[in-house]
Enzyme design. Structure first.
Site, short mmCIF file in Angstrom:
data_model
loop_
_atom_site.label_atom_id
_atom_site.label_comp_id
_atom_site.label_asym_id
_atom_site.label_seq_id
_atom_site.Cartn_x
_atom_site.Cartn_y
_atom_site.Cartn_z
N SER A 1 0.81 -1.22 0.00
CA SER A 1 0.00 0.00 0.00
C SER A 1 0.85 1.27 0.00
O SER A 1 0.44 2.28 -0.56
CB SER A 1 -0.94 0.00 1.21
OG SER A 1 -1.92 -0.99 1.08
N THR B 1 -1.58 4.94 3.18
CA THR B 1 -2.14 5.78 2.12
C THR B 1 -2.24 7.25 2.50
O THR B 1 -1.71 8.12 1.78
CB THR B 1 -3.50 5.24 1.65
OG1 THR B 1 -3.32 3.90 1.18
CG2 THR B 1 -4.08 6.09 0.53
N GLU C 1 -10.04 7.59 1.59
CA GLU C 1 -9.62 6.19 1.47
C GLU C 1 -10.63 5.27 2.14
O GLU C 1 -10.92 5.41 3.33
CB GLU C 1 -8.25 5.94 2.10
CG GLU C 1 -7.80 4.50 1.83
CD GLU C 1 -6.57 4.07 2.62
OE1 GLU C 1 -5.82 3.22 2.11
OE2 GLU C 1 -6.36 4.58 3.74
N HIS D 1 -1.30 -9.44 -1.09
CA HIS D 1 -1.68 -8.67 -2.28
C HIS D 1 -1.43 -9.50 -3.54
O HIS D 1 -0.67 -10.47 -3.52
CB HIS D 1 -0.87 -7.38 -2.37
CG HIS D 1 -1.09 -6.45 -1.23
ND1 HIS D 1 -0.36 -5.29 -1.07
CD2 HIS D 1 -1.94 -6.48 -0.18
CE1 HIS D 1 -0.76 -4.66 0.01
NE2 HIS D 1 -1.71 -5.37 0.57
#
EC number: 3.1.3.1
Length: 442
Positions: free
Chosen positions: A90, A143, A259, A408
């Site tokens: 991320s 983020t 987000e 991921h």
């Protein structure tokens, strides 16, 4: 022959200058006053497909269009800098989206040499726009941090929080979780923000009391916010966004990062019920923004993901079915159910009410074995985690939900956009292109 060549070159140069002269007015024509960048962390294409079926009305023959379907414009690649291979985390993903530069996994808006990179939020602030950040994670998570600050490691949570003041305040509104990082034994950042003229709020009810003439920081949980399924307001992202747009409006415009942080957390835990509830909160936020853009046509909204999480797939083991009805009626997260089992005795009937479906005797027995065989020194949260994993497995099996990983994946992710200038984000682009285009619009 020389005359012909000279004429050709003059004509070519004239055409080139004409194009360059026309480019600037064109860019200026599509420049939005307000830019809202949304990152749905971990939301690969399977998530928006899943949400379409999750949101479907079973009483109608058609499968209804979702807000995501209405605004799909393209796809984005997500790979990080070569040093980190093809699968991003991320931090590197957000760094690319915020700065237009690829970096290593773990980087918070620094390049591969750990040098700071300018972000679109910082540029917006420099241009005289207001800036805001709204997240469902802690506000110093990967983020939001990548838009606000710089650090060589996303894990330096306290240092990142400190930098929000120490490096010069470049935000007018900050909403999310993270009290543990802002009120510590060594430092009280909330008091420091107050000293800088910020209002502080700590409950969703106070969102309606935000003063337009003061900057605001709102922290509503010690770390990340509760799951949407467990929160006092299941549409907390939408509620925060409504308050933020009203607060940030001004003559010079604003840049805001939103987000949907916990879509990713659902993917990491292979928790389809929580992931879809987070998607539902995001959908409500987009529906609100659709109306907002109609009323404020000089606003651009861009939504994408930093990566996909969990390798989600619909249909497993050769079965041609996916059944979201299995978990759609859940009123609390499987994590909170697991916590209840860890802390007290729960009957099979009580568990069936929580899950909205009955476990088999064998499945219920597996939960009991986990609880009975726990080591004496195991902490409650560790036991809860084991039970949580097992419950998610049962939900996935019954709904025919598949997962390939708890991490991921490297696939491309969808890009959605609407409002002024949205067409420039269409087709296949790279995650760095999103930041580069926003820099141009700024």
């Amino acid at each position: 022959m020389k005359k012909i060549l000279t004429l050709f070159l003059c004509s070519s140069l004239s055409f080139s200058f004409a194009v360059q002269a026309n480019e600037q007015p064109t860019v200026n024509k599509i420049k939005p006053k307000n830019i809202i960048m949304i990152v749905s962390d971990g939301m690969g294409p399977a998530y928006t497909t899943a949400y379409r079926y999750y949101n479907d009305d079973p009483n109608t023959p058609e499968i209804e269009e979702t807000v995501f379907d209405r605004h799909l414009v393209g796809m984005s690649s997500t790979y990080p800098a070569p040093v980190s291979g093809y699968v991003t985390d991320s931090a590197a993903g957000a760094t690319a989206l915020a700065t237009g530069v690829k970096s290593y996994n773990g980087a918070i808006s620094v390049d591969v040499n750990k040098k700071p990179l300018k972000t679109v939020l910082q540029q917006a602030k420099k241009n005289g726009k207001k800036t805001g950040v709204v997240v469902t994670s802690q506000v110093n998570h990967a983020t939001p941090a990548s838009y606000i600050s710089h650090n060589e490691s996303r894990r330096n949570y306290n240092a990142i929080a400190d930098s929000y003041i120490d490096n010069g305040i470049n935000i007018d509104l900050l909403l999310g979780g993270g009290t543990n990082y802002f009120v510590r034994e060594d430092r009280n950042l909330i008091d420091e923000f107050k000293a800088k003229g910020f209002d502080y709020i700590e409950s969703y009810d106070q969102l309606n009391t935000i003063r337009s003439d003061k900057s605001v920081i709102g922290l509503f949980a010690p770390i990340g916010l509760p799951w949407a399924l467990d929160d006092s307001n299941k549409y907390r992202l939408s509620a925060m966004t409504k308050a933020a747009t009203a607060h940030l409006e001004n003559n010079n415009g604003y840049f805001m990062l939103i987000e949907a942080s916990q879509v990713d957390w659902g993917g990491h835990s292979n928790d389809i019920a929580s992931a879809m509830a987070e998607m539902d909160d995001l959908a409500e936020t987009l529906i609100y923004l659709e109306q907002y853009v109609k009323e404020h046509p000089d606003t651009l909204v861009v939504l994408t993901a930093d990566h996909s999480t969990g390798g989600l797939t619909l249909g497993v083991d050769g079965e041609y079915k996916w059944e979201p009805s299995v978990f759609k009626g859940m009123k609390q997260s499987s994590h909170s159910i697991a916590q209840a089992i860890a802390e007290k005795d729960i009957t099979a009937e009580q568990l069936a009410q929580m899950l909205t479906f009955a476990l088999t005797d064998e499945q219920f027995s597996q939960l009991q074995v986990i609880k009975e065989n726990k080591a004496d020194d195991i902490k409650t949260y560790q036991l809860t985690r084991q039970l949580y994993t097992k419950i998610n497995q049962f939900i996935s099996e019954k709904s025919y939900t598949g997962w390939t990983t708890g991490g991921h994946t490297g696939i491309d992710v969808p890009v959605f956009a609407f409002g002024k200038g949205h067409s420039i984000f269409s087709k296949k682009i790279d995650n760095t292109d999103i930041a580069k285009k926003i820099f141009k619009l700024l």
